[in-house]
Design an enzyme around this catalytic site. Structure first.
Site, PDB file in Angstrom:
ATOM      1  N   LYS A 105      99.358   4.840  57.175  1.00 45.67           N
ATOM      2  CA  LYS A 105      99.490   3.810  58.217  1.00 45.67           C
ATOM      3  C   LYS A 105     100.967   3.536  58.536  1.00 45.67           C
ATOM      4  CE  LYS A 105      97.253   0.738  55.709  1.00 45.67           C
ATOM      5  NZ  LYS A 105      97.008   1.511  54.485  1.00 45.67           N
ATOM      6  N   ARG A 134      92.721  -7.463  56.395  1.00 48.57           N
ATOM      7  CA  ARG A 134      92.287  -6.727  55.205  1.00 48.57           C
ATOM      8  C   ARG A 134      90.870  -7.103  54.803  1.00 48.57           C
ATOM      9  NH1 ARG A 134      97.109  -4.316  53.674  1.00 48.57           N
ATOM     10  NH2 ARG A 134      97.039  -3.621  51.537  1.00 48.57           N
ATOM     11  N   ARG A 191     105.487   8.951  46.898  1.00 49.12           N
ATOM     12  CA  ARG A 191     106.127   8.096  47.918  1.00 49.12           C
ATOM     13  C   ARG A 191     107.464   7.529  47.423  1.00 49.12           C
ATOM     14  NH1 ARG A 191     102.801   3.624  50.861  1.00 49.12           N
ATOM     15  NH2 ARG A 191     102.235   3.025  48.755  1.00 49.12           N
ATOM     16  N   ARG A 246     107.781   1.933  44.771  1.00 51.21           N
ATOM     17  CA  ARG A 246     107.187   0.591  44.801  1.00 51.21           C
ATOM     18  C   ARG A 246     106.536   0.255  43.459  1.00 51.21           C
ATOM     19  NH1 ARG A 246     103.635   0.258  50.218  1.00 51.21           N
ATOM     20  NH2 ARG A 246     102.242  -0.756  48.740  1.00 51.21           N
ATOM     21  N   ARG A 258      93.800  -0.825  43.905  1.00 49.46           N
ATOM     22  CA  ARG A 258      93.988  -1.035  45.357  1.00 49.46           C
ATOM     23  C   ARG A 258      92.905  -0.300  46.142  1.00 49.46           C
ATOM     24  NH1 ARG A 258      99.941   0.855  45.684  1.00 49.46           N
ATOM     25  NH2 ARG A 258      99.574   0.944  47.921  1.00 49.46           N
TER      26      ARG A 258
HETATM   27  P1  AP5 Z   1     102.218   5.600  53.850  1.00 48.43           P
HETATM   28  O1  AP5 Z   1     102.397   5.777  55.318  1.00 48.43           O
HETATM   29  O2  AP5 Z   1     103.304   4.904  53.101  1.00 48.43           O
HETATM   30  O3  AP5 Z   1     100.801   4.935  53.537  1.00 48.43           O
HETATM   31  P2  AP5 Z   1     100.185   3.529  53.954  1.00 48.43           P
HETATM   32  O4  AP5 Z   1      98.847   3.778  54.533  1.00 48.43           O
HETATM   33  O5  AP5 Z   1     101.162   2.743  54.755  1.00 48.43           O
HETATM   34  O6  AP5 Z   1      99.974   2.956  52.500  1.00 48.43           O
HETATM   35  P3  AP5 Z   1     100.379   1.638  51.718  1.00 48.43           P
HETATM   36  O7  AP5 Z   1     100.273   1.984  50.252  1.00 48.43           O
HETATM   37  O8  AP5 Z   1     101.681   1.067  52.172  1.00 48.43           O
HETATM   38  O9  AP5 Z   1      99.225   0.719  52.116  1.00 48.43           O
HETATM   39  P4  AP5 Z   1      98.694  -0.425  51.339  1.00 48.43           P
HETATM   40  O10 AP5 Z   1      97.706  -0.844  52.331  1.00 48.43           O
HETATM   41  O11 AP5 Z   1      98.181  -0.217  49.983  1.00 48.43           O
HETATM   42  O12 AP5 Z   1     100.004  -1.303  51.039  1.00 48.43           O
HETATM   43  P5  AP5 Z   1     100.621  -2.562  51.755  1.00 48.43           P
HETATM   44  O13 AP5 Z   1     102.084  -2.426  51.710  1.00 48.43           O
HETATM   45  O14 AP5 Z   1      99.949  -2.831  53.046  1.00 48.43           O
HETATM   46  O15 AP5 Z   1     101.972   7.050  53.222  1.00 48.43           O
HETATM   47  C1  AP5 Z   1     101.854   7.227  51.816  1.00 48.43           C
HETATM   48  C2  AP5 Z   1     102.645   8.474  51.384  1.00 48.43           C
HETATM   49  O16 AP5 Z   1     102.001   9.628  51.934  1.00 48.43           O
HETATM   50  C3  AP5 Z   1     104.093   8.499  51.880  1.00 48.43           C
HETATM   51  O17 AP5 Z   1     104.916   9.045  50.851  1.00 48.43           O
HETATM   52  C4  AP5 Z   1     104.059   9.444  53.088  1.00 48.43           C
HETATM   53  O18 AP5 Z   1     105.289  10.136  53.265  1.00 48.43           O
HETATM   54  C5  AP5 Z   1     102.922  10.376  52.743  1.00 48.43           C
HETATM   55  N1  AP5 Z   1     102.172  10.818  53.921  1.00 48.43           N
HETATM   56  C6  AP5 Z   1     101.822  10.063  54.997  1.00 48.43           C
HETATM   57  N2  AP5 Z   1     101.112  10.799  55.887  1.00 48.43           N
HETATM   58  C7  AP5 Z   1     100.995  12.045  55.335  1.00 48.43           C
HETATM   59  C8  AP5 Z   1     100.384  13.261  55.774  1.00 48.43           C
HETATM   60  N3  AP5 Z   1      99.740  13.352  56.947  1.00 48.43           N
HETATM   61  N4  AP5 Z   1     100.447  14.337  54.976  1.00 48.43           N
HETATM   62  C9  AP5 Z   1     101.103  14.269  53.786  1.00 48.43           C
HETATM   63  N5  AP5 Z   1     101.718  13.155  53.325  1.00 48.43           N
HETATM   64  C10 AP5 Z   1     101.667  12.051  54.093  1.00 48.43           C
HETATM   65  O19 AP5 Z   1     100.133  -3.731  50.781  1.00 48.43           O
HETATM   66  C11 AP5 Z   1     100.678  -3.878  49.476  1.00 48.43           C
HETATM   67  C12 AP5 Z   1     100.074  -5.119  48.829  1.00 48.43           C
HETATM   68  O20 AP5 Z   1     100.418  -6.295  49.594  1.00 48.43           O
HETATM   69  C13 AP5 Z   1      98.547  -5.156  48.743  1.00 48.43           C
HETATM   70  O21 AP5 Z   1      98.056  -4.478  47.618  1.00 48.43           O
HETATM   71  C14 AP5 Z   1      98.289  -6.678  48.695  1.00 48.43           C
HETATM   72  O22 AP5 Z   1      98.569  -7.188  47.417  1.00 48.43           O
HETATM   73  C15 AP5 Z   1      99.336  -7.221  49.643  1.00 48.43           C
HETATM   74  N6  AP5 Z   1      98.848  -7.332  51.029  1.00 48.43           N
HETATM   75  C16 AP5 Z   1      99.317  -6.645  52.118  1.00 48.43           C
HETATM   76  N7  AP5 Z   1      98.648  -7.011  53.228  1.00 48.43           N
HETATM   77  C17 AP5 Z   1      97.740  -7.948  52.837  1.00 48.43           C
HETATM   78  C18 AP5 Z   1      96.746  -8.684  53.523  1.00 48.43           C
HETATM   79  N8  AP5 Z   1      96.540  -8.533  54.840  1.00 48.43           N
HETATM   80  N9  AP5 Z   1      95.992  -9.541  52.815  1.00 48.43           N
HETATM   81  C19 AP5 Z   1      96.173  -9.729  51.486  1.00 48.43           C
HETATM   82  N10 AP5 Z   1      97.100  -9.039  50.775  1.00 48.43           N
HETATM   83  C20 AP5 Z   1      97.869  -8.162  51.443  1.00 48.43           C
END
Ligand code: AP5
Length: 214
Positions: A14, A90, A129, A162, A173
């Site tokens: 994402k 979420r 990552r 991270r 997660r």
């Molecule tokens: P990347 O693009 O970083 O993945 P992402 O989908 O953004 O994953 P996240 O881990 O950031 O999502 P998340 O939802 O767990 O975390 P968030 O920060 O929102 O890609 C991942 C890796 O793959 C990278 O190294 C990239 O280079 C590689 N890649 C990408 N595309 C590729 C491809 N096509 N081929 C190969 N490699 C590829 O949330 C973190 C925490 O915050 C949560 O656990 C929660 O505690 C809290 N939080 C956040 N939002 C909320 C909410 N709305 N409500 C409650 N808690 C929340």
């Protein structure tokens, strides 16, 4: 303002897709709930102090805490922008809050685009990552390496892993995603807003498919 919601498991790409599209198009703004929360944790705000424990355990932070941050960003975003909203909502309660926030701001939720990636690929993506703590650019040691190992291409800052990117927390997660976030697929399908793109393939091809779908 238009809002495009990014749906998908942790590590599905994402942030990578939204970041790539926003870098190429001035009218697109990438807003990541995770980055907002990590920023609050780093600054030591009250919200950050409350969020820290949930995030490190891979659990969702309380709805009201993140909803307030998103409402503030929506309020400060100009009308001709399309917001790529990554990580919010979420769960169904957050989706209802977002609908109200959008209505209050005169914004339209244009689509909810699912980046579909099987769980079997998630651990590898997250294990590799690396993130820039300064400008938030994302990398992967194999799939998207920086030009100089360990340094951000854009600002030269040392890249970090991270805290929640360890295999145990990733399992938690993913479980939270399946239990609480996946129901949003049916929710947005029911509203006629759901689009799906295959999240397996090259990053530029997925970004192009996302842009076409949204
Ligand atoms: P990347 O693009 O970083 O993945 P992402 O989908 O953004 O994953 P996240 O881990 O950031 O999502 P998340 O939802 O767990 O975390 P968030 O920060 O929102 O890609 C991942 C890796 O793959 C990278 O190294 C990239 O280079 C590689 N890649 C990408 N595309 C590729 C491809 N096509 N081929 C190969 N490699 C590829 O949330 C973190 C925490 O915050 C949560 O656990 C929660 O505690 C809290 N939080 C956040 N939002 C909320 C909410 N709305 N409500 C409650 N808690 C929340």
């Amino acid at each position: 303002m238009n809002i495009v919601i990014l749906l998908g498991a942790p590590g599905s790409g994402k942030g990578t897709v939204a970041g790539a599209l926003a870098a190429e198009n001035q009218n697109l703004k990438h807003v990541s709930s995770g980055d907002l929360l990590r920023g609050a944790v780093a600054k030591g705000t009250d919200a950050g102090k409350e969020a820290k424990e949930y995030m490190e355990a891979g659990k969702l932070v309380p709805d009201a805490l993140i909803a307030k941050m998103i409402a503030d960003v929506v309020a400060e975003t100009s009308g001709n922008t399309t917001m790529l909203l990554d990580g919010f909502p979420r769960n169904v309660a957050q989706a209802e809050i977002l609908a109200e926030t959008a209505t209050n701001a005169g914004a339209t939720i244009k689509s909810a685009v699912l980046i579909d990636v099987p769980d079997s690929l998630i651990q590898d993506r997250i294990a590799g990552r690396r993130t820039c703590p300064k400008c938030k650019a994302g990398y992967h040691v194999k799939n998207l390496p920086p030009k100089v190992e360990g340094k951000c291409d854009h600002c030269g800052e040392a890249l970090v892993i991270r805290k929640d990117d360890n295999p145990e927390t990733v399992k938690d997660r993913l479980a939270v995603y399946h239990a609480q976030t996946e129901p949003l697929i049916a929710y947005y399908k029911g509203k006629g807003l759901l689009k799906t793109v295959d999240g397996v393939g090259s990053i530029p091809s997925i970004a192009a498919a996302f842009l076409a779908a949204m």
